[in-house]
Motif scaffolding. Structure first.
Motif, PDB file in Angstrom:
ATOM      1  N   THR A 116       0.838  -1.189   0.000  1.00 21.32           N
ATOM      2  CA  THR A 116       0.000   0.000   0.000  1.00 21.32           C
ATOM      3  C   THR A 116       0.873   1.239   0.000  1.00 21.32           C
ATOM      4  OG1 THR A 116      -1.164  -1.266   1.685  1.00 21.32           O
ATOM      5  CG2 THR A 116      -2.153   0.767   1.005  1.00 21.32           C
ATOM      6  N   THR A 117       0.459   2.215  -0.791  1.00 24.47           N
ATOM      7  CA  THR A 117       1.199   3.470  -0.823  1.00 24.47           C
ATOM      8  C   THR A 117       0.298   4.584  -0.343  1.00 24.47           C
ATOM      9  OG1 THR A 117       0.552   3.990  -3.084  1.00 24.47           O
ATOM     10  CG2 THR A 117       2.580   2.703  -2.788  1.00 24.47           C
ATOM     11  N   ALA A 118       0.910   5.671   0.057  1.00 24.55           N
ATOM     12  CA  ALA A 118       0.145   6.814   0.541  1.00 24.55           C
ATOM     13  C   ALA A 118      -0.753   7.369  -0.549  1.00 24.55           C
ATOM     14  CB  ALA A 118       1.085   7.897   1.064  1.00 24.55           C
ATOM     15  N   SER A 119      -0.302   7.337  -1.808  1.00 24.17           N
ATOM     16  CA  SER A 119      -1.110   7.900  -2.889  1.00 24.17           C
ATOM     17  C   SER A 119      -2.329   7.032  -3.193  1.00 24.17           C
ATOM     18  CB  SER A 119      -0.270   8.098  -4.144  1.00 24.17           C
ATOM     19  OG  SER A 119       0.148   6.848  -4.633  1.00 24.17           O
ATOM     20  N   ALA A 120      -2.293   5.749  -2.803  1.00 25.85           N
ATOM     21  CA  ALA A 120      -3.434   4.880  -3.061  1.00 25.85           C
ATOM     22  C   ALA A 120      -4.551   5.116  -2.053  1.00 25.85           C
ATOM     23  CB  ALA A 120      -3.000   3.417  -3.017  1.00 25.85           C
ATOM     24  N   THR A 121      -4.226   5.709  -0.923  1.00 24.43           N
ATOM     25  CA  THR A 121      -5.217   5.975   0.108  1.00 24.43           C
ATOM     26  C   THR A 121      -5.600   7.443   0.072  1.00 24.43           C
ATOM     27  OG1 THR A 121      -4.131   4.324   1.481  1.00 24.43           O
ATOM     28  CG2 THR A 121      -5.668   5.798   2.578  1.00 24.43           C
TER      29      THR A 121
ATOM     30  N   LEU B 148      -6.314  13.724 -10.220  1.00 24.08           N
ATOM     31  CA  LEU B 148      -6.125  13.706 -11.673  1.00 24.08           C
ATOM     32  C   LEU B 148      -4.836  12.995 -12.053  1.00 24.08           C
ATOM     33  CD1 LEU B 148      -7.377  17.274 -12.572  1.00 24.08           C
ATOM     34  CD2 LEU B 148      -8.501  15.096 -13.088  1.00 24.08           C
ATOM     35  N   ARG B 149      -3.798  13.191 -11.285  1.00 26.21           N
ATOM     36  CA  ARG B 149      -2.518  12.524 -11.557  1.00 26.21           C
ATOM     37  C   ARG B 149      -2.710  11.001 -11.498  1.00 26.21           C
ATOM     38  NH1 ARG B 149       0.624  15.445  -8.617  1.00 26.21           N
ATOM     39  NH2 ARG B 149       1.525  16.559 -10.347  1.00 26.21           N
ATOM     40  N   ARG B 150      -3.417  10.533 -10.469  1.00 25.26           N
ATOM     41  CA  ARG B 150      -3.669   9.083 -10.364  1.00 25.26           C
ATOM     42  C   ARG B 150      -4.551   8.596 -11.516  1.00 25.26           C
ATOM     43  NH1 ARG B 150      -4.567  10.382  -5.015  1.00 25.26           N
ATOM     44  NH2 ARG B 150      -6.810  10.087  -5.269  1.00 25.26           N
ATOM     45  N   ALA B 151      -5.588   9.356 -11.838  1.00 26.39           N
ATOM     46  CA  ALA B 151      -6.514   8.960 -12.898  1.00 26.39           C
ATOM     47  C   ALA B 151      -5.824   8.903 -14.257  1.00 26.39           C
ATOM     48  CB  ALA B 151      -7.707   9.902 -12.949  1.00 26.39           C
ATOM     49  N   LEU B 152      -4.915   9.846 -14.478  1.00 26.52           N
ATOM     50  CA  LEU B 152      -4.217   9.920 -15.758  1.00 26.52           C
ATOM     51  C   LEU B 152      -2.925   9.104 -15.737  1.00 26.52           C
ATOM     52  CD1 LEU B 152      -4.669  13.726 -16.443  1.00 26.52           C
ATOM     53  CD2 LEU B 152      -5.921  11.824 -17.486  1.00 26.52           C
ATOM     54  N   ARG B 153      -2.625   8.523 -14.578  1.00 27.60           N
ATOM     55  CA  ARG B 153      -1.419   7.704 -14.383  1.00 27.60           C
ATOM     56  C   ARG B 153      -0.151   8.477 -14.716  1.00 27.60           C
ATOM     57  NH1 ARG B 153      -5.240   3.976 -16.408  1.00 27.60           N
ATOM     58  NH2 ARG B 153      -5.639   2.295 -14.952  1.00 27.60           N
TER      59      ARG B 153
ATOM     60  N   GLU C  82      -5.947  23.201  -0.184  1.00 30.12           N
ATOM     61  CA  GLU C  82      -6.006  21.764   0.095  1.00 30.12           C
ATOM     62  C   GLU C  82      -6.835  21.045  -0.980  1.00 30.12           C
ATOM     63  OE1 GLU C  82      -8.351  19.428   3.460  1.00 30.12           O
ATOM     64  OE2 GLU C  82      -6.711  20.622   4.291  1.00 30.12           O
ATOM     65  N   LYS C  83      -7.964  21.633  -1.344  1.00 34.41           N
ATOM     66  CA  LYS C  83      -8.838  21.038  -2.365  1.00 34.41           C
ATOM     67  C   LYS C  83      -8.155  21.017  -3.730  1.00 34.41           C
ATOM     68  CE  LYS C  83     -12.506  20.220   0.110  1.00 34.41           C
ATOM     69  NZ  LYS C  83     -12.880  18.847   0.410  1.00 34.41           N
ATOM     70  N   PHE C  84      -7.423  22.071  -4.068  1.00 30.93           N
ATOM     71  CA  PHE C  84      -6.719  22.108  -5.343  1.00 30.93           C
ATOM     72  C   PHE C  84      -5.634  21.029  -5.386  1.00 30.93           C
ATOM     73  CE2 PHE C  84      -8.059  26.736  -5.531  1.00 30.93           C
ATOM     74  CZ  PHE C  84      -9.036  26.512  -6.499  1.00 30.93           C
ATOM     75  N   GLU C  85      -4.901  20.858  -4.288  1.00 28.69           N
ATOM     76  CA  GLU C  85      -3.884  19.810  -4.226  1.00 28.69           C
ATOM     77  C   GLU C  85      -4.518  18.432  -4.337  1.00 28.69           C
ATOM     78  OE1 GLU C  85      -1.189  20.132  -0.917  1.00 28.69           O
ATOM     79  OE2 GLU C  85      -0.971  22.301  -1.218  1.00 28.69           O
ATOM     80  N   GLU C  86      -5.620  18.248  -3.643  1.00 29.88           N
ATOM     81  CA  GLU C  86      -6.355  16.984  -3.684  1.00 29.88           C
ATOM     82  C   GLU C  86      -6.820  16.684  -5.115  1.00 29.88           C
ATOM     83  OE1 GLU C  86      -9.832  15.352  -0.883  1.00 29.88           O
ATOM     84  OE2 GLU C  86     -10.407  17.105  -2.072  1.00 29.88           O
TER      85      GLU C  86
ATOM     86  N   GLN D 273     -16.163   5.470 -16.585  1.00 33.10           N
ATOM     87  CA  GLN D 273     -15.445   6.732 -16.786  1.00 33.10           C
ATOM     88  C   GLN D 273     -16.419   7.913 -16.802  1.00 33.10           C
ATOM     89  OE1 GLN D 273     -13.293   5.873 -20.377  1.00 33.10           O
ATOM     90  NE2 GLN D 273     -11.556   4.994 -19.280  1.00 33.10           N
ATOM     91  N   GLU D 274     -17.596   7.722 -17.368  1.00 34.17           N
ATOM     92  CA  GLU D 274     -18.600   8.790 -17.384  1.00 34.17           C
ATOM     93  C   GLU D 274     -19.087   9.107 -15.971  1.00 34.17           C
ATOM     94  OE1 GLU D 274     -19.728  10.889 -19.724  1.00 34.17           O
ATOM     95  OE2 GLU D 274     -18.169  10.057 -21.013  1.00 34.17           O
ATOM     96  N   VAL D 275     -19.268   8.077 -15.156  1.00 37.43           N
ATOM     97  CA  VAL D 275     -19.654   8.307 -13.755  1.00 37.43           C
ATOM     98  C   VAL D 275     -18.534   9.074 -13.055  1.00 37.43           C
ATOM     99  CG1 VAL D 275     -20.155   7.219 -11.531  1.00 37.43           C
ATOM    100  CG2 VAL D 275     -21.196   6.315 -13.607  1.00 37.43           C
ATOM    101  N   ALA D 276     -17.302   8.653 -13.284  1.00 35.59           N
ATOM    102  CA  ALA D 276     -16.162   9.336 -12.661  1.00 35.59           C
ATOM    103  C   ALA D 276     -16.110  10.803 -13.072  1.00 35.59           C
ATOM    104  CB  ALA D 276     -14.854   8.632 -13.029  1.00 35.59           C
ATOM    105  N   LEU D 277     -16.326  11.082 -14.349  1.00 33.77           N
ATOM    106  CA  LEU D 277     -16.325  12.475 -14.805  1.00 33.77           C
ATOM    107  C   LEU D 277     -17.463  13.268 -14.179  1.00 33.77           C
ATOM    108  CD1 LEU D 277     -15.389  12.079 -18.573  1.00 33.77           C
ATOM    109  CD2 LEU D 277     -14.028  13.153 -16.771  1.00 33.77           C
ATOM    110  N   GLY D 278     -18.606  12.651 -14.027  1.00 36.95           N
ATOM    111  CA  GLY D 278     -19.728  13.321 -13.363  1.00 36.95           C
ATOM    112  C   GLY D 278     -19.408  13.642 -11.916  1.00 36.95           C
ATOM    113  N   LEU D 279     -18.793  12.696 -11.223  1.00 39.31           N
ATOM    114  CA  LEU D 279     -18.400  12.933  -9.831  1.00 39.31           C
ATOM    115  C   LEU D 279     -17.336  14.023  -9.740  1.00 39.31           C
ATOM    116  CD1 LEU D 279     -18.299   9.241  -8.602  1.00 39.31           C
ATOM    117  CD2 LEU D 279     -19.862  11.020  -7.787  1.00 39.31           C
ATOM    118  N   LEU D 280     -16.407  14.003 -10.670  1.00 38.70           N
ATOM    119  CA  LEU D 280     -15.368  15.035 -10.707  1.00 38.70           C
ATOM    120  C   LEU D 280     -15.989  16.408 -10.935  1.00 38.70           C
ATOM    121  CD1 LEU D 280     -12.361  15.796 -10.710  1.00 38.70           C
ATOM    122  CD2 LEU D 280     -12.366  15.325 -13.166  1.00 38.70           C
ATOM    123  N   ASP D 281     -16.909  16.489 -11.866  1.00 41.16           N
ATOM    124  CA  ASP D 281     -17.595  17.744 -12.147  1.00 41.16           C
ATOM    125  C   ASP D 281     -18.336  18.240 -10.900  1.00 41.16           C
ATOM    126  OD1 ASP D 281     -18.547  19.746 -14.234  1.00 41.16           O
ATOM    127  OD2 ASP D 281     -20.474  18.975 -13.485  1.00 41.16           O
ATOM    128  N   ASP D 282     -19.047  17.344 -10.243  1.00 44.31           N
ATOM    129  CA  ASP D 282     -19.755  17.710  -9.012  1.00 44.31           C
ATOM    130  C   ASP D 282     -18.782  18.193  -7.945  1.00 44.31           C
ATOM    131  OD1 ASP D 282     -22.221  17.024 -10.098  1.00 44.31           O
ATOM    132  OD2 ASP D 282     -22.269  15.038  -9.160  1.00 44.31           O
TER     133      ASP D 282
END
Length: 110
Positions: free
Chosen positions: A2-7, A104-109, A95-99, A67-76
Motif C-alpha cells: 500500500t502506498t500513501a497515494s493509493a489511500t 487527476l494525476r492518479r486517474a491519468l497515471r 487543500e482542495k486544489f492539491e487533492e 469513466q462517465e460516472v467518474a467524470l460526473g463525480l469530478l464535475d460535481d
C-alpha cells in the motif's frame, strides 16, 4: 503493498458538509446500477463461452460507462466542494486544489 497515494487523504467523515455529488446522487446510483448489470452480463457471456470480441466490446462499454460516472463525480466535486472552499476558506481551497491535482494525476497515471 500500500502506498500513501493509493489511500485518499480526505474523506467525507473529515468534512461536515454533504458531498459535492449529493444533488446528482440518484443519477450516479442509477448509472452505477446499470453498470453493475452490464458486468453481470459480461460474466454470463464468459460463462456461456461467447465470442472473445463480443465480450471485449461489452467490457469496453462498461469501462466507458464507469469513466462517465467518474467524470460526473469530478464535475460535481469541482462545482461543489472546490468552488465552495475557494469562496469561503483560502487554506481549505489550497487543500482542495492539491487533492484535485493528486486525483487527476492518479486517474491519468502521471
Amino acid at each position: 503493498m500500500t502506498t500513501a497515494s493509493a489511500t485518499p487523504r480526505h474523506s467525507h467523515e473529515q468534512h461536515s458538509q454533504a458531498p459535492g455529488y449529493a444533488v446528482h446522487k440518484a443519477d450516479h446510483l442509477a448509472r452505477l446500477n446499470k453498470i453493475e448489470g452490464q458486468i453481470r452480463g459480461v460474466s454470463r457471456m464468459v460463462t456461456d463461452d461467447r465470442y472473445c470480441i463480443d465480450v471485449l466490446t461489452q467490457i469496453s462499454a462498461a469501462s466507458r460507462a464507469l469513466q462517465e460516472v467518474a467524470l460526473g463525480l469530478l464535475d460535481d466535486h469541482v462545482r461543489g466542494c472546490v468552488t465552495n472552499a475557494a469562496r469561503t476558506d483560502p487554506a481549505q481551497a489550497e487543500e482542495k486544489f492539491e487533492e484535485l491535482t493528486d486525483t487527476l494525476r492518479r486517474a491519468l497515471r502521471l
